[in-house]
Write a protein that holds these residues in place. Structure first.
Motif, short mmCIF file in Angstrom:
data_model
loop_
_atom_site.label_atom_id
_atom_site.label_comp_id
_atom_site.label_asym_id
_atom_site.label_seq_id
_atom_site.Cartn_x
_atom_site.Cartn_y
_atom_site.Cartn_z
N ASP A 183 1.40 -8.09 1.39
CA ASP A 183 2.85 -7.91 1.59
C ASP A 183 3.17 -6.82 2.61
O ASP A 183 4.33 -6.54 2.88
N GLY A 184 2.13 -6.20 3.20
CA GLY A 184 2.33 -5.18 4.21
C GLY A 184 2.79 -3.83 3.69
O GLY A 184 3.04 -2.91 4.47
N ALA A 185 2.85 -3.67 2.38
CA ALA A 185 3.33 -2.41 1.79
C ALA A 185 2.35 -1.27 2.04
O ALA A 185 1.13 -1.47 2.11
N ARG A 186 2.88 -0.06 2.20
CA ARG A 186 2.09 1.14 2.43
C ARG A 186 2.60 2.24 1.51
O ARG A 186 3.75 2.23 1.10
N ILE A 187 1.72 3.21 1.22
CA ILE A 187 2.06 4.36 0.38
C ILE A 187 1.75 5.63 1.18
O ILE A 187 0.66 5.75 1.76
N ILE A 218 0.06 13.41 4.77
CA ILE A 218 -1.26 13.43 5.40
C ILE A 218 -1.47 12.12 6.17
O ILE A 218 -1.90 12.12 7.31
N THR A 219 -1.18 11.01 5.53
CA THR A 219 -1.34 9.68 6.12
C THR A 219 -0.60 8.70 5.25
O THR A 219 0.07 9.08 4.29
N ASP A 220 -0.72 7.44 5.56
CA ASP A 220 -0.27 6.41 4.63
C ASP A 220 -1.38 5.38 4.51
O ASP A 220 -2.21 5.23 5.40
N VAL A 221 -1.43 4.73 3.37
CA VAL A 221 -2.50 3.78 3.07
C VAL A 221 -1.89 2.47 2.56
O VAL A 221 -0.75 2.44 2.09
N ALA A 222 -2.67 1.41 2.67
CA ALA A 222 -2.22 0.11 2.17
C ALA A 222 -2.00 0.18 0.67
O ALA A 222 -2.77 0.80 -0.06
N SER A 223 -0.94 -0.46 0.23
CA SER A 223 -0.62 -0.54 -1.20
C SER A 223 -0.94 -1.95 -1.67
O SER A 223 -0.25 -2.91 -1.31
N ALA A 224 -1.99 -2.09 -2.45
CA ALA A 224 -2.44 -3.40 -2.89
C ALA A 224 -1.44 -4.03 -3.86
O ALA A 224 -0.91 -3.38 -4.75
N SER A 225 -1.23 -5.31 -3.67
CA SER A 225 -0.39 -6.09 -4.58
C SER A 225 -1.27 -6.74 -5.64
O SER A 225 -2.51 -6.67 -5.56
N GLU A 260 -1.74 -9.84 -5.90
CA GLU A 260 -2.50 -10.87 -5.18
C GLU A 260 -3.71 -10.27 -4.46
O GLU A 260 -4.78 -10.89 -4.42
N ASP A 261 -3.53 -9.07 -3.89
CA ASP A 261 -4.67 -8.38 -3.26
C ASP A 261 -5.75 -8.09 -4.30
O ASP A 261 -6.94 -8.27 -4.03
N ALA A 262 -5.34 -7.65 -5.47
CA ALA A 262 -6.30 -7.35 -6.54
C ALA A 262 -7.06 -8.60 -6.95
O ALA A 262 -8.28 -8.56 -7.16
N LEU A 263 -6.37 -9.71 -7.05
CA LEU A 263 -7.04 -10.97 -7.42
C LEU A 263 -8.04 -11.39 -6.34
O LEU A 263 -9.14 -11.85 -6.68
#
Length: 74
Positions: A16-20, A31-38, A40-43
């Motif tokens: 979904d392109g989300a970042r944290i 410091i930075t931002d990283v991908a936020s797994a959904s 669906e990403d976990a599956l």
């Protein structure tokens, strides 16, 4: 430094392109931002791990231990 998701042997953004944002608690600076797994990403990650398991299990225990130790050291 890679800040995506490492799934099935490759780095990629979340579906979904989300970042944290990662914030330094001492300075409250970003410091930075990283991908936020959904979900669906976990599956996808679980499916990749399940597919890789037979190859991992076929490695000798000593070799698996050395790989895990190197990961810990990193």
């Amino acid at each position: 430094m890679e800040t995506g998701l490492y799934i099935n042997g490759e780095w990629r953004p979340s579906l979904d392109g989300a970042r944290i944002e990662v914030i330094d608690p001492a300075t409250e600076e970003i410091i930075t931002d990283v991908a936020s797994a959904s979900k669906e990403d976990a599956l996808l990650a679980v499916e990749a791990a399940h597919a890789a398991q037979p190859l991992w299990a076929a490695r000798p225990p000593r070799e698996r231990a050395e790989i895990l130790r190197r990961a810990f050291d990193l």
